[in-house]
Enzyme design. Structure first.
Site, short mmCIF file in Angstrom:
data_model
loop_
_atom_site.label_atom_id
_atom_site.label_comp_id
_atom_site.label_asym_id
_atom_site.label_seq_id
_atom_site.Cartn_x
_atom_site.Cartn_y
_atom_site.Cartn_z
N ASP A 1 -0.43 5.24 0.68
CA ASP A 1 -0.57 6.47 1.96
C ASP A 1 -0.52 5.32 3.04
O ASP A 1 -1.30 4.83 2.82
CB ASP A 1 -2.34 6.23 1.17
CG ASP A 1 -2.18 7.40 0.16
OD1 ASP A 1 -2.09 8.90 -0.15
OD2 ASP A 1 -2.69 7.35 -1.29
N ASP B 1 1.11 -1.11 0.09
CA ASP B 1 -0.06 -0.54 0.32
C ASP B 1 0.91 0.97 -0.34
O ASP B 1 1.81 1.57 0.84
CB ASP B 1 -0.82 0.01 1.30
CG ASP B 1 -1.61 0.86 1.57
OD1 ASP B 1 -2.36 1.66 0.87
OD2 ASP B 1 -1.80 2.10 2.71
#
Length: 327
Positions: A16, A14
């Site tokens: 953010d 991932d």
């Protein structure tokens, strides 16, 4: 010792809240990823930027990021729409030009108005969203068009804190139309399937900061997962996580990739005494209990066996400090 990051053939990372927050790399992330031999793919629910822009951002922050290693929910949303409508169909875009470009790349025509007779609506995060955009989309959705959302993250981690995410905008259209969208991003399968196809990974590790997207997506894929506590989900969230949102491993940040799987796995720990008493989880630290995350791993192991919302009962100053810090 075989490190966690060497135990899998590919990492689905991932962005953010995991690799960066806004324009700032998360401390330790650059070095952690540069020293991992497993192939790395960046799998992001953020549909507001093109893969090339995401790759450039990562490179500017000091990461190695080929553009073909970036998998975005905009790409997955466009693919999903293309599978549901005829080639060349008109699609109303609520989102950035990056999302509109992905619609073009799959042979569809992006528009911005209901008057252009769209057969589908695709929605992704845009910081320029306004009432007019939502009104056009609501008209199309209520008329029965296909509706695809890039993701339903209610918040977006930034260097300023948690800001409204695409899920907050989806909620507005859901309320206005009574409809539910098809979802392309995590925790749904389309983006994870795209990551698997792109990478060719046979034994991936999903790495992220959110139980409700990254970790749930790992469960949907049947893959192991590492939760890092640098973004949205907290220790308290972990303790009360339902079965489909429980991580395999917990680490403070991406530097956990250089620890052994045994150190990071949920389970009992010698330095922490944890037992259940009805719905209570009683926590007590031993004299050498220096690692608070070890305490979390031990508490989660017991709490998950209870299965319902638990009450933590700390015994002793060290356990009290740990539990107080989680709330």
């Amino acid at each position: 010792m075989t490190a966690l990051g060497e135990s899998y053939d590919v990492l689905f990372l991932d962005l953010d809240g995991t690799v960066y927050r806004g324009d700032a790399a998360i401390p330790g992330a650059r070095q952690a990823l540069s020293d991992v031999s497993a192939r790395q793919y960046f799998v992001t629910n953020n549909a507001s930027r093109t893969p090339a822009t995401v790759a450039d951002h990562l490179i500017d922050l000091g990461f190695h990021a080929p553009v073909d290693a970036v998998v975005t929910s905009a790409q997955s949303a466009a693919r999903l729409v293309a599978e549901m409508v005829d080639p060349g169909s008109v699609v109303l875009v609520v989102g950035t030009e990056a999302l509109a470009e992905e619609i073009r790349l799959v042979g569809l025509e992006p528009v911005r108005r209901f008057a252009d007779a769209p057969v589908a609506v695709v929605q992704g995060l845009t910081k320029d969203v306004n009432w007019e955009m939502l009104a056009e989309a609501a008209l199309a959705i209520r008329a029965g068009t296909v509706w695809v959302a890039s993701n339903v993250d209610t918040t977006l981690p930034t260097e300023r804190g948690l800001l409204p995410g695409n899920g907050a905008i989806v909620a507005a259209l859901r309320a206005a139309t009574g409809r539910e969208p098809h979802i392309a991003g995590k925790p749904a399968r389309p983006i994870m399937d795209d990551a698997v196809r792109r990478s060719g990974g046979r034994r991936p590790l999903v790495v992220g900061d959110r139980l409700d997207t990254d970790i749930e997506a790992a469960h949907a894929l049947g893959a192991d997962s590492l939760l890092v506590l640098t973004g949205v989900s907290t220790a308290w969230d972990v303790i009360n996580a339902p079965a489909h949102r429980r991580p395999t491993y917990i680490g403070a940040d991406l530097r956990a990739l250089h620890q052994s799987p045994a150190e990071l796995r949920i389970g009992p720990r010698p330095a922490w005494h944890v037992e259940s008493d009805g719905d209570d989880v009683i926590v007590e630290a031993c004299a050498d209990a220096a690692d608070v995350l070890d305490g979390l791993r031990a508490v989660a192991d017991t709490a998950w066996r209870i299965g319902d919302l638990v009450r933590l009962v700390p015994r002793g100053e060290a356990a009290h400090r740990m539990v107080t810090g989680w709330r």
